[in-house]
Write a protein that holds these residues in place. Structure first.
Motif, PDB file in Angstrom:
ATOM      1  N   ILE A 148      -7.662  -1.978   4.445  1.00  0.00           N
ATOM      2  CA  ILE A 148      -7.252  -0.933   4.891  1.00  0.00           C
ATOM      3  C   ILE A 148      -7.996  -0.408   6.332  1.00  0.00           C
ATOM      4  N   LEU A 172       3.595   7.550   4.983  1.00  0.00           N
ATOM      5  CA  LEU A 172       2.313   7.128   5.080  1.00  0.00           C
ATOM      6  C   LEU A 172       2.419   6.606   6.600  1.00  0.00           C
ATOM      7  N   ARG A 221      -0.242   5.128  -3.122  1.00  0.00           N
ATOM      8  CA  ARG A 221      -1.403   5.602  -3.369  1.00  0.00           C
ATOM      9  C   ARG A 221      -2.771   4.558  -3.518  1.00  0.00           C
ATOM     10  N   GLN A 223     -10.329   4.621   8.674  1.00  0.00           N
ATOM     11  CA  GLN A 223     -10.054   5.912   8.415  1.00  0.00           C
ATOM     12  C   GLN A 223      -9.558   6.324   7.233  1.00  0.00           C
ATOM     13  N   TYR A 224      -9.072   5.419   6.414  1.00  0.00           N
ATOM     14  CA  TYR A 224      -8.411   5.689   5.350  1.00  0.00           C
ATOM     15  C   TYR A 224      -9.072   5.155   3.926  1.00  0.00           C
ATOM     16  N   TRP A 272      -0.750   7.827  13.306  1.00  0.00           N
ATOM     17  CA  TRP A 272      -1.948   8.702  12.843  1.00  0.00           C
ATOM     18  C   TRP A 272      -2.480   9.187  14.345  1.00  0.00           C
ATOM     19  N   GLN A 331       0.917  -1.097  -0.054  1.00  0.00           N
ATOM     20  CA  GLN A 331       0.086  -0.040   0.112  1.00  0.00           C
ATOM     21  C   GLN A 331       0.875   1.291  -0.052  1.00  0.00           C
TER      22      GLN A 331
END
Length: 304
Positions: A151, A208, A136, A154-155, A214, A133
């Motif tokens: 995934i 990322l 993009r 939230q993505y 995050w 991943q």
């Protein structure tokens, strides 16, 4: 075939050129020679009366008109693929197509083994391509270059359907000989230790964030990062022999404890549970093969 004087075969070339912004890469993508792709670009420029891609240093950039064409062209080709090119009948026992899944190394470790076992029994000729991943993922799904994306919630791309697979939480991992963390792990200990984290780089060389990263960044928790690695599953081994700490998915941490001299701790900053999701393109919802594999992935998730 022509429509309004446009050779519709050129749309395939145009889609590749708009996505890659590079004639050589676009040529490879659509299995044409570079001269043939350059010729297609010349014809497209004549039809649209626009340069479409113009040189800027060593790269090509899209003109405003080209930017307007990105989504419509991609949408047209995806609709053709799913309504005309898609096979109306699907027999898993005789299927030989290749299906691409965009997954992290964590997903590869915990979800893919039971999935492949099921597919081997019921669809032995089917080929599965696992793709990371780092390039993009939402865009790759949009371009039709992947069939599924696994995934964190939230993505997700909001415009495409999805299904929940499973939930996961986190543990902190330290070496059993860690001199800073002995009987319990406090928030101060967590901040004082050097951290080993997973960081991934996409094709535009942007980092990322992982889910825990995050969360930490969102709540302004400043970790002292001493080691970065492009793998979640490698983190537990990299704290051994040091006073460092890693924040790891619970399933990976518990597996690591079986073979490594490590201790596991509940994270002092409470990290929300990760919801791992499955996503596919909206135009492929009714594709029989996609529907069948989707169900197999969801079933495999009950075994992790």
């Amino acid at each position: 075939m022509r429509f309004n004087k446009l050779d519709l075969n050129l749309l395939v070339a145009l889609n590749a050129l708009l996505a890659e912004r590079n004639i050589s890469r676009a040529a490879e993508k659509i299995f044409l020679s570079q001269p043939a792709t350059s010729s297609a670009l010349a014809r497209l420029r004549a039809y649209f009366n626009d340069e479409l891609l113009v040189p800027s240093g060593r790269q090509l950039i899209l003109t405003p008109r080209a930017k307007e064409l990105v989504e419509p062209v991609r949408e047209i080709l995806m609709r053709i693929d799913t309504t005309i090119a898609a096979q109306p009948l699907f027999d898993p026992a005789t299927e030989t197509r290749t299906f691409t899944l965009l997954v992290s190394d964590y997903t590869t470790a915990v979800l893919i083994p039971p999935l492949l076992e099921a597919l081997y029994r019921e669809a032995p000729g089917m080929r599965i391509r696992l793709r990371d991943q780092t390039d993009r993922p939402a865009e790759v799904l949009e371009q039709g270059e992947a069939d599924f994306l696994v995934i964190p919630s939230q993505y997700l791309a909001k415009e495409h359907p999805s299904a929940a697979l499973f939930e996961e939480d986190y543990l902190c991992v330290t070496w059993e000989g860690n001199t800073r963390v002995r009987d319990r792990l406090t928030f101060d200990d967590y901040l004082a230790c050097g951290h080993v984290i997973a960081t991934f780089i996409n094709t535009h060389t942007n980092p990322l964030a992982t889910f825990d990263g995050w969360f930490m960044e969102s709540f302004d928790v400043k970790r002292r990062v001493e080691v970065t690695v492009p793998s979640m599953s490698a983190l537990p081994a990299l704290v051994v022999g040091t006073d460092r700490i890693a924040t790891v998915h619970r399933r990976l941490a518990e597996r690591a404890r079986e073979s490594l001299p490590v201790k596991l701790w509940e994270p002092p900053p409470r990290i929300p549970r990760l919801v791992q999701m499955l996503q596919w393109h909206k135009h492929r919802t009714n594709d029989p093969a996609i529907a069948w594999i989707r169900d197999k992935i969801i079933n495999a998730a009950t075994l992790v």
